[in-house]
Every structure is written in structure tokens, then in C-alpha cells.
Scaffold this motif. Structure first.
Motif, PDB file in Angstrom:
ATOM      1  N   GLY A  53     -37.686 -32.754  22.657  1.00 55.26           N
ATOM      2  CA  GLY A  53     -37.418 -31.559  21.875  1.00 55.26           C
ATOM      3  C   GLY A  53     -38.594 -30.602  21.885  1.00 55.26           C
ATOM      4  O   GLY A  53     -38.415 -29.374  21.998  1.00 55.26           O
ATOM      5  N   GLN A 110     -32.421 -24.635  17.450  1.00 53.46           N
ATOM      6  CA  GLN A 110     -32.752 -25.802  16.620  1.00 53.46           C
ATOM      7  C   GLN A 110     -31.764 -25.936  15.463  1.00 53.46           C
ATOM      8  O   GLN A 110     -31.300 -27.029  15.139  1.00 53.46           O
ATOM      9  N   ALA A 166     -33.815 -31.713  17.502  1.00 55.13           N
ATOM     10  CA  ALA A 166     -34.032 -30.611  16.555  1.00 55.13           C
ATOM     11  C   ALA A 166     -35.366 -30.782  15.840  1.00 55.13           C
ATOM     12  O   ALA A 166     -36.100 -29.811  15.603  1.00 55.13           O
ATOM     13  N   VAL A 217     -38.156 -29.802  18.269  1.00 53.51           N
ATOM     14  CA  VAL A 217     -38.229 -28.345  18.386  1.00 53.51           C
ATOM     15  C   VAL A 217     -38.966 -27.758  17.188  1.00 53.51           C
ATOM     16  O   VAL A 217     -39.814 -26.867  17.323  1.00 53.51           O
ATOM     17  N   SER A 218     -38.650 -28.257  15.987  1.00 55.54           N
ATOM     18  CA  SER A 218     -39.294 -27.767  14.781  1.00 55.54           C
ATOM     19  C   SER A 218     -40.799 -28.039  14.795  1.00 55.54           C
ATOM     20  O   SER A 218     -41.597 -27.204  14.348  1.00 55.54           O
TER      21      SER A 218
END
Length: 305
Positions: A18, A32, A204, A207-208
Motif C-alpha cells: 500500500g 484510499q 488502505a 496508503v495512509s
């Protein structure tokens, strides 16, 4: 011990994917949130239905459950007390409580129970407790907190019935209790979609991590330290103490201590993102508790096994 390390390694690799996707510009902040929404509304309900329909529901009514509940009650009570004293917003208090007491029982707990404890079914009590009691309760309170007007008692009581995760969990439990066999034409597509849930959550989350502030820089250290300390140290100690009181044997005590020491679950971050409450706290608590869980679980196994 190999199972513990393998479970952590798998999670780390997918989170890393991610982060790579975000770094390369393939998935942005909107992407995301789309991943989180797919996990919340579709993949997670499908996964929970397929998992619960095959569980031995009788395992939830065991001494292990009493000990695990004891750990949850202690950490939850401390977090709620602190939130009240600080006069925190209701939704943030709910997420903080989940950070300190909601275990990663699915994608990490299952392999640890299977390989480190020798019985995957040991995770069933905490899994069912979280899916059928703690999560619906948290979702109801979050729904109330997010409502622009004060809802009636009837609306509060019926809100869990409109949440896809709660409905899917209840349906899976009904199937498990009734013994009805779900046709392959229904079960196979659900199982396939459900397989997306954990990867979508982890991607997700990765990505964060890449797009947001570095862990530890967006949340007050005291708030993060309290959540992680309660999760990794207080919860397993409390569960072990309650297990001693109810007369669990050595194997069961090891199981409840290890399971209670599991890090904060990834779906806490999904819920925080869904309701836009304490997202950085959820993200950082998951990150720090997942790293810290490794030596804690290894220490518990070495001490009690």
C-alpha cells in the motif's frame, strides 16, 4: 513461534504494498477512502458471514471468554474514564476505546492461534465477542455521534440493523446455529468477495501511512502511549488474572494472554475513516501496537508455554 513471526511478516508485506502504491501515485487519498469503503460495505460483511457460518458457536460460552471479557472491560473502562475526564468528543472516545481493547483477531489472530497455540478455534470466543457485541455497540454509538440531530430511542436500537457488518455477522450466526447449508452458488461468490477484506484494509492502511503524517507526529504521545500500553500490557495481564480466578488451566491461560495481547485491529482504522473520527490515533495505534506486539507475544509464549 514460527506462526507468530509469519503472521506479522504477512501483514507487514501487504501494508508495504500500500505504501508503494501511494508513493508511486497509483493510489491517492481518494483511492484510499475507496478501498476502505469497499472493505466496510462489501468485503468485510461477506467475509464475516462466511467465517461465522462455519464456527462452533458453543465455543463462545467458555471460561476463555470470561477471561477475555475481563481484559476488555478493564482497558475499556480506563479509556472511557480518561475520555470523560478530558471531555473528549463522543466519536473520538469510541475510537480510542477500540484502539485500547479491540484485538486483531482475524488476519493476525487466526494464524497465531493455529500455529503458535495449536488450535485455530481458540480465537472464536474473542472473534464472536467483537463481531456480535463490541463492534455493533461501537457502530451504534458512532452512528449516534455522527447524526446531526438527537435520534430517538427507536432509531438508536434499530441502527445496528442498517449496518452491513452487523447484519452479515448476525446472518452468519443464524446459519451456524441452524445448521443450514448455504448453496455453493451463494457461498462461493461471498467467499471470493470476502477474500478482499483483509488485503483492502491493509492496503488502505499502507496508503495512509505514506500520505499522512509519520506515525507519532500527528497524535499527542500521551494519548497514543495510553492506548498502546493498555492494549499490549494491561489487557493481557487483566485477562490472565481473570483466567486464574475462574480456574483456567495452563494452556487456556496462555491462550487468553496471547489473544488479549494481539494488536489493535485494522478495521478500527476503517471505522475511524468511515466516521471521520480519530483517524490518526487509530492509524498510529495499529502501527505501534503491531510492532510492539511481536516482543510481547514472544515473551508471553516463552514465559507461560
Amino acid at each position: 513461534m514460527t506462526g507468530v513471526l509469519a503472521g506479522f511478516a504477512t501483514i507487514a508485506v501487504i501494508i508495504g504494498f500500500g505504501m508503494v502504491l501511494a508513493h508511486a501515485g497509483i493510489v491517492d487519498d481518494a483511492g484510499q477512502r475507496t478501498l476502505s469503503a469497499v472493505a466496510f460495505f462489501l468485503a468485510s460483511p461477506a467475509l464475516l458471514f462466511t467465517v461465522l457460518q462455519d464456527n462452533d458457536v458453543g465455543r463462545v460460552f467458555s471460561g476463555n471468554l470470561v477471561a477475555i471479557v475481563g481484559g476488555v472491560v478493564v482497558t475499556g473502562a480506563v479509556t472511557i474514564t480518561v475520555a470523560v475526564v478530558r471531555r473528549e468528543e463522543l466519536g473520538r472516545g469510541v475510537i480510542a476505546t477500540m484502539c485500547s481493547s479491540y484485538c486483531n483477531a482475524g488476519n493476525l489472530g487466526l494464524p497465531i492461534a493455529a500455529y503458535a497455540l495449536g488450535d485455530a478455534a481458540l480465537i472464536a470466543p474473542v472473534l464472536l465477542l467483537q463481531l456480535l457485541v463490541l463492534q455493533p455497540l461501537a457502530l451504534t454509538v458512532l452512528d449516534v455521534a455522527a447524526s446531526p440531530e438527537r435520534p430517538s430511542l427507536g432509531r438508536v436500537l434499530t441502527r445496528p440493523l442498517t449496518n452491513p457488518i452487523t447484519v452479515a455477522s448476525a446472518a452468519g450466526l443464524v446459519v451456524a446455529l441452524s445448521g443450514v447449508e448455504v448453496p455453493a452458488a451463494v457461498n462461493d461468490p461471498l467467499a471470493l468477495v470476502g477474500a478482499m477484506a483483509v488485503p483492502a484494509m491493509l492496503l488502505a492502511y499502507g496508503v495512509s501511512l505514506r500520505l499522512g503524517p509519520l506515525p507519532g507526529r500527528g497524535v499527542p504521545p500521551g494519548e497514543l502511549g495510553l492506548a498502546v500500553g493498555l492494549k499490549l500490557l494491561v489487557q493481557p495481564a487483566a485477562a490472565y488474572a481473570v483466567g486464574l480466578l475462574v480456574g483456567l488451566d495452563a494452556g487456556a491461560l496462555l491462550a487468553v494472554a496471547v489473544i488479549s495481547a494481539l494488536p489493535t485491529a485494522q478495521n478500527v482504522f476503517v471505522l475511524a475513516g468511515r466516521y471521520r473520527r480519530a483517524e490518526l490515533l487509530a492509524r498510529d495505534a495499529i502501527f505501534v501496537s503491531t510492532l510492539g506486539c511481536v516482543p510481547v507475544v514472544i515473551g508471553i509464549v516463552a514465559l507461560l508455554a
